[in-house]
Design an enzyme around this catalytic site. Structure first.
Site, short mmCIF file in Angstrom:
data_model
loop_
_atom_site.label_atom_id
_atom_site.label_comp_id
_atom_site.label_asym_id
_atom_site.label_seq_id
_atom_site.Cartn_x
_atom_site.Cartn_y
_atom_site.Cartn_z
N GLY A 28 -0.40 0.10 12.13
CA GLY A 28 -1.39 1.52 11.02
C GLY A 28 -0.91 0.72 9.57
O GLY A 28 -1.84 1.32 9.09
N GLU A 77 -7.43 -1.46 16.15
CA GLU A 77 -6.00 -2.39 17.13
C GLU A 77 -5.95 -1.93 18.54
O GLU A 77 -6.09 -3.33 19.15
CB GLU A 77 -5.25 -2.63 16.12
CG GLU A 77 -5.59 -3.38 14.57
CD GLU A 77 -4.41 -3.70 13.49
OE1 GLU A 77 -3.94 -3.26 12.62
OE2 GLU A 77 -3.25 -2.39 13.85
C1 5RP Z 1 -2.40 -3.13 9.83
C2 5RP Z 1 -1.63 -3.01 10.93
C3 5RP Z 1 -0.60 -4.71 10.66
O1 5RP Z 1 -0.34 -4.74 12.13
C4 5RP Z 1 0.77 -3.84 9.62
O2 5RP Z 1 0.24 -2.91 9.35
C5 5RP Z 1 1.44 -5.16 9.67
O3 5RP Z 1 1.54 -5.86 8.51
P1 5RP Z 1 2.04 -6.45 7.91
O4 5RP Z 1 1.48 -7.79 8.98
O5 5RP Z 1 0.88 -7.28 6.67
O6 5RP Z 1 2.88 -7.10 7.59
O7 5RP Z 1 -0.70 -1.85 12.32
O8 5RP Z 1 -3.26 -1.54 11.02
#
Ligand code: 5RP
Length: 258
Positions: free
Chosen positions: A102, A110
């Site tokens: 999140g 998600e």
């Molecule tokens: C979005 C998420 C993403 O999966 C999480 O924040 C990871 O992000 P990133 O791949 O940019 O590190 O939960 O709501």
């Protein structure tokens, strides 16, 4: 793309490894975030190079835009009915493959999409692996109506729970409260260490103004962690001795797909 940062090389390695799990004809949930963006790009490459055909359900407007640009066919979750596979990123993952998600603000879609999937593959750079969840602030999606009271109820709840920190912050964007794709707000909980993630997840969702929390427990089937040298480490849930099975069935909602 030789100018990628070490962390982006790690993310891309995990994403590319996960893209290899996608087979022709699959209905695939596409996660949100920078790691998921590498995945969408790789699926676009496979579409152009191999003629890979899939239908995809994106977990955010951002991902939908990326997928469209790659020529990937997008359907709604309702049209898909159920998904064969979802691939998504994470903000933190522990040794039992439980997650905090999140950070990008897409946790609600998600979690809905992951829950409607036969299999969930999580991709991340290896720095996201932790011993105990909680250093990354836990996002909680709340409805805008009366969010201040919802926040107070969350703080009252935290006062009696096994967590190390108890700070709560309304997520902001461009001078106002952050607004999710569902039109809600996010309160980030700065807990440092979550003693009992199952209890916390259950109790947070009992508060009326809370829509969903960013603890993804018993959802990840396979974890792919990328490293800066572009190697990957793959862990399947079956290899995790301490993972607590909820029931004999992997996904307690999977019967809805029949
Ligand atoms: C979005 C998420 C993403 O999966 C999480 O924040 C990871 O992000 P990133 O791949 O940019 O590190 O939960 O709501």
């Amino acid at each position: 793309m030789t100018d990628l940062s070490p962390i982006d090389r790690a993310k891309r390695a995990a994403a590319r490894a996960a893209a290899a799990h996608v087979e022709p004809g699959m209905r695939v949930g596409l996660g949100t975030g920078s790691t998921a963006a590498f995945l969408v790009h790789r699926l676009g490459e496979r579409l152009r190079e191999e003629g890979l055909r899939i239908t995809a359900v994106p977990t955010s407007e951002r991902t939908a835009e990326l997928a469209r640009a790659e020529g990937i066919e997008i359907v709604t979750l309702g049209q898909a009915g159920w998904l064969d596979l979802t691939i998504d990123g994470a903000d933190e993952v522990d040794g039992e493959l439980n997650l905090i998600k999140g950070g990008g603000g897409a946790l609600l879609r998600e979690k809905i999409v992951a829950t409607a999937s036969d299999r969930v593959v999580i991709i991340a750079d290896r720095a996201k692996k932790v011993g105990v969840l909680g250093a990354f602030p836990l996002p909680v999606e709340v409805i805008p109506f009366g969010w201040e009271v919802t926040r107070k109820l969350i703080e009252d709840l935290l006062a009696g729970l096994d967590v190390q920190g108890r700070g709560t912050v309304l997520r902001m964007r461009d001078g106002g409260p952050f607004v999710t794709d569902q039109g809600n707000h996010i309160i980030d909980l700065h807990l440092q260490r979550i003693g009992d993630a199952r209890q916390l997840a259950l109790l947070l969702n009992q508060i009326p103004g809370v829509v969903e929390n960013g603890l993804f427990l018993d959802i990840c089937d396979t974890l792919i962690l990328g490293a800066e040298d572009e190697s990957v480490e793959v862990t399947d849930l079956s290899q995790v001795p301490d993972a607590a099975p909820v029931t004999a069935v992997d996904n307690i909602f999977s019967e809805v797909s029949d």
